[in-house]
Design a protein around this motif. Structure first.
Motif, PDB file in Angstrom:
ATOM      1  N   ASN A  59     -84.575 -65.056  61.048  1.00 38.08           N
ATOM      2  CA  ASN A  59     -83.559 -64.913  62.089  1.00 38.08           C
ATOM      3  C   ASN A  59     -84.269 -64.719  63.430  1.00 38.08           C
ATOM      4  OD1 ASN A  59     -83.502 -61.973  63.049  1.00 38.08           O
ATOM      5  ND2 ASN A  59     -83.489 -61.707  60.828  1.00 38.08           N
ATOM      6  N   PRO A  60     -83.555 -65.008  64.514  1.00 45.50           N
ATOM      7  CA  PRO A  60     -84.200 -65.035  65.840  1.00 45.50           C
ATOM      8  C   PRO A  60     -84.849 -63.706  66.242  1.00 45.50           C
ATOM      9  CG  PRO A  60     -81.988 -65.967  65.949  1.00 45.50           C
ATOM     10  CD  PRO A  60     -82.143 -65.425  64.573  1.00 45.50           C
ATOM     11  N   ARG A  61     -84.240 -62.600  65.833  1.00 46.72           N
ATOM     12  CA  ARG A  61     -84.826 -61.318  66.210  1.00 46.72           C
ATOM     13  C   ARG A  61     -86.149 -61.107  65.456  1.00 46.72           C
ATOM     14  NH1 ARG A  61     -81.125 -56.034  66.654  1.00 46.72           N
ATOM     15  NH2 ARG A  61     -82.403 -54.908  68.158  1.00 46.72           N
ATOM     16  N   ASP A  95     -88.805 -63.269  67.026  1.00 45.97           N
ATOM     17  CA  ASP A  95     -89.236 -62.638  68.281  1.00 45.97           C
ATOM     18  C   ASP A  95     -90.214 -61.494  68.001  1.00 45.97           C
ATOM     19  OD1 ASP A  95     -89.068 -62.128  71.122  1.00 45.97           O
ATOM     20  OD2 ASP A  95     -87.686 -60.476  70.715  1.00 45.97           O
ATOM     21  N   ASN A 105     -83.506 -75.140  58.231  1.00 42.31           N
ATOM     22  CA  ASN A 105     -82.185 -74.846  58.775  1.00 42.31           C
ATOM     23  C   ASN A 105     -81.172 -74.391  57.715  1.00 42.31           C
ATOM     24  OD1 ASN A 105     -80.654 -74.654  61.132  1.00 42.31           O
ATOM     25  ND2 ASN A 105     -79.615 -76.596  60.693  1.00 42.31           N
ATOM     26  N   ARG A 121     -79.783 -71.739  56.823  1.00 36.62           N
ATOM     27  CA  ARG A 121     -78.691 -70.874  57.279  1.00 36.62           C
ATOM     28  C   ARG A 121     -78.268 -71.171  58.716  1.00 36.62           C
ATOM     29  NH1 ARG A 121     -76.355 -68.147  52.917  1.00 36.62           N
ATOM     30  NH2 ARG A 121     -77.988 -67.676  51.406  1.00 36.62           N
ATOM     31  N   GLY A 122     -78.711 -72.320  59.229  1.00 36.54           N
ATOM     32  CA  GLY A 122     -78.248 -72.761  60.545  1.00 36.54           C
ATOM     33  C   GLY A 122     -78.955 -72.114  61.731  1.00 36.54           C
ATOM     34  N   MET A 123     -80.069 -71.399  61.455  1.00 32.07           N
ATOM     35  CA  MET A 123     -80.709 -70.654  62.543  1.00 32.07           C
ATOM     36  C   MET A 123     -81.953 -71.331  63.111  1.00 32.07           C
ATOM     37  SD  MET A 123     -80.267 -66.693  61.276  1.00 32.07           S
ATOM     38  CE  MET A 123     -80.580 -66.866  59.524  1.00 32.07           C
ATOM     39  N   LEU A 141     -82.595 -73.928  65.189  1.00 30.28           N
ATOM     40  CA  LEU A 141     -82.669 -74.159  66.640  1.00 30.28           C
ATOM     41  C   LEU A 141     -82.770 -72.829  67.394  1.00 30.28           C
ATOM     42  CD1 LEU A 141     -80.106 -77.075  67.256  1.00 30.28           C
ATOM     43  CD2 LEU A 141     -82.612 -77.196  67.332  1.00 30.28           C
ATOM     44  N   SER A 142     -82.062 -71.820  66.908  1.00 30.51           N
ATOM     45  CA  SER A 142     -82.144 -70.497  67.541  1.00 30.51           C
ATOM     46  C   SER A 142     -83.567 -69.951  67.443  1.00 30.51           C
ATOM     47  CB  SER A 142     -81.180 -69.532  66.852  1.00 30.51           C
ATOM     48  OG  SER A 142     -79.855 -69.996  67.001  1.00 30.51           O
ATOM     49  N   LEU A 188     -85.694 -71.636  70.004  1.00 31.88           N
ATOM     50  CA  LEU A 188     -85.430 -71.052  71.333  1.00 31.88           C
ATOM     51  C   LEU A 188     -86.271 -69.805  71.571  1.00 31.88           C
ATOM     52  CD1 LEU A 188     -81.642 -70.836  72.215  1.00 31.88           C
ATOM     53  CD2 LEU A 188     -83.358 -72.460  73.015  1.00 31.88           C
ATOM     54  N   VAL A 189     -86.215 -68.916  70.577  1.00 31.30           N
ATOM     55  CA  VAL A 189     -86.955 -67.658  70.700  1.00 31.30           C
ATOM     56  C   VAL A 189     -88.459 -67.932  70.738  1.00 31.30           C
ATOM     57  CG1 VAL A 189     -87.537 -65.555  69.448  1.00 31.30           C
ATOM     58  CG2 VAL A 189     -85.139 -66.210  69.729  1.00 31.30           C
ATOM     59  N   GLN A 202     -89.652 -68.826  74.066  1.00 35.47           N
ATOM     60  CA  GLN A 202     -89.769 -67.654  74.942  1.00 35.47           C
ATOM     61  C   GLN A 202     -91.142 -67.011  74.816  1.00 35.47           C
ATOM     62  OE1 GLN A 202     -87.549 -66.510  77.338  1.00 35.47           O
ATOM     63  NE2 GLN A 202     -86.636 -68.496  76.885  1.00 35.47           N
ATOM     64  N   MET A 220     -81.278 -81.146  71.723  1.00 35.06           N
ATOM     65  CA  MET A 220     -81.161 -79.855  72.422  1.00 35.06           C
ATOM     66  C   MET A 220     -82.192 -79.761  73.544  1.00 35.06           C
ATOM     67  SD  MET A 220     -81.348 -75.876  71.106  1.00 35.06           S
ATOM     68  CE  MET A 220     -83.139 -75.729  70.969  1.00 35.06           C
TER      69      MET A 220
END
Lengths: 302, 302
Positions: free
Chosen positions: A185-187, A190, A211, A213-215, A217-218, A221-222, A225, A259
């Motif tokens: 997951n994104p957190r 990170d 993908n 669970r669909g996360m 691309l998220s 993104l992270v 960063q 994206m």
């Protein structure tokens, strides 16, 4: 406001990581035609096959023929996965540009996958890396299950850093850290990258998300960063994950490119040509590819 | 490292925004049973139907019966969409907790949708809001196509802010800003929120994303970076978008809840009960729901 990189490099793993998880065996001629379409789409990197024993992955038994028949374009690195020295030699015979080796950050997953502990795997990889380097080939290292293992559950970020450091010490040029079962997951991404920053050279890191669970691309993104700018992806979302059969597997290249382009981030890839290549392999596999881009394309065609 | 909110509120729009875009008409008894399952899952807000003329949305023609038959749970706001004063009166007769009104940030989209310009729509909504307030009902306002319109293309962030201010000035309690056709990208959302922060009270904003291109969760992530903590979602990703038929439409509640819980962000929603409710409506509709969670569930059942 958040800051984003100007340019991202996408490494296409569909012909290897995608096809090895499809049940349909793609005919050699179609593979070659498809990889040629990919070459025309603007990638700088295509992992075209794997030199692993056909007993394990029959879908990729024609790696040698694929290597000989594809039209190699200047500026594209054509890479192949090699499990051991024998695979490496076969790959070198076909004059690949780069080889990739792999192991798991989870001892249990590694044992289930290649019947060796992590400690037993290091010398095998070290030999492959040394030999590859002698032949003037660059080497990529895949570390799998870095955000979670189907057997062990959570994987310690320190454990991932230790395995990664050992591989980099062998002279591996780039590490691809894989969320093999698509649980990150994104957190978590990170936090992990925040910790790995102290241990690992980020210019040698690529992230490889699934993908499920669909996360995915998220998670990209992270990662951006944290100035990670290299990502693996598989066109159309080709290839499931063996531990969650049929669930969408690899991050879809077309979704990622879309994206990034919408965000004004360059990839060098032509979306129209990407679509052509996706439509081609979809027809060969005779199934709808799971990427969002292809879902839109398929609906427009109805 | 990035910072995240502790808690997020999810407003379930599946029974309205989801079902109105499905071709199958769900029998009244099944709707009621399904909404009761949703009520048991821990939501604080369910938009259960729309009091719009059945000529326009036959799937929701039984709004009155649904309102009468569902078991209302304490702590849950049961809301319904109303297009005009007539709809409002019908809604009030059923003792809804909240009504929602809607308009588009795009003049062309608004005209196509309700045959009125934006300027012509304000007085209609103002009357509805005043009347609702007199009856002691809170009012939610949907602004659609805020990140892009199928007819006009890009929509100016200033235009969205102007429409939003007008609605807030009428006394609307919460605004839901919708990416109706699923074109928003995370950078765009970040920039837009950065601009809207100067105009709009963020504690009165909810974001309503569609997942047509797979970017909905990424857009939620970016919104949370701006302290937006209310999101609309539709269970299982129910309901397409009329402008990209069949392409996955609404952000799936189950995917959103899963990501947030994995990130340690509370929603108050029970994932197991959510799955039960999704499996129920999937059986009624006799089709696989597009959410990633349901894809995994469906594969496990094969």
């Amino acid at each position: 406001m958040l800051e984003w990189p100007e340019k991202v490099t996408i490494k296409e793993v569909g012909p290897r990581d995608g096809l090895q998880n499809e049940t349909v065996e793609v005919p050699l001629q179609d593979k070659v035609a498809w990889i040629n379409l990919l070459s025309d789409a603007g990638y700088s990197y295509i992992e075209f096959s794997s030199f692993v024993h056909p007993k394990w992955i029959p879908q990729l038994k024609d790696a040698k023929e694929v290597a000989a028949m594809i039209s190699r374009k200047k500026g594209i690195t054509y890479a192949a996965l090699v499990p051991n020295r024998k695979g490496l030699e076969a790959a070198i015979d076909t004059d690949v540009d780069e080889v990739s080796v792999f192991m798991s950050a989870s001892d249990t997953h590694n044992k289930k996958n290649i019947n060796k502990s992590i400690e037993e795997t290091y010398p095998v990889l070290k030999e492959v890396v040394q030999e590859a380097k002698l032949e003037g080939k660059s080497v990529r290292g895949y570390v799998s299950t870095v955000f979670g293992c189907p057997y062990e559950g959570a994987i310690d970020t320190d454990q991932v850093a230790r395995v990664s450091e050992r591989l980099l010490d062998m002279g591996i040029d780039e590490l691809s850290l894989g969320d093999t079962i698509g649980v990150a997951n994104p957190r978590q991404v990170d936090q992990a990258l925040h910790e790995w920053k102290q241990w690992l050279p980020f210019d040698k890191l690529a992230m490889h998300f699934h993908n499920t669970r669909g996360m995915a691309l998220s998670n990209v993104l992270v990662s951006m960063q944290h100035n990670i700018t290299t990502f693996d992806a598989s066109l159309g979302g080709l290839g499931g994950c063996p531990y969650a059969k049929g669930a969408s597997g690899n991050l879809a290249t077309d979704d990622l490119v879309h994206m990034l382009h919408q965000m004004g981030i360059e990839t060098g890839i032509d979306e129209e040509k990407l679509k052509e290549a996706a439509v081609y392999i979809q027809r060969v596999l005779n199934k709808s590819l799971p990427s969002h881009q292809m879902q839109v394309v398929n609906k427009e065609r109805v």
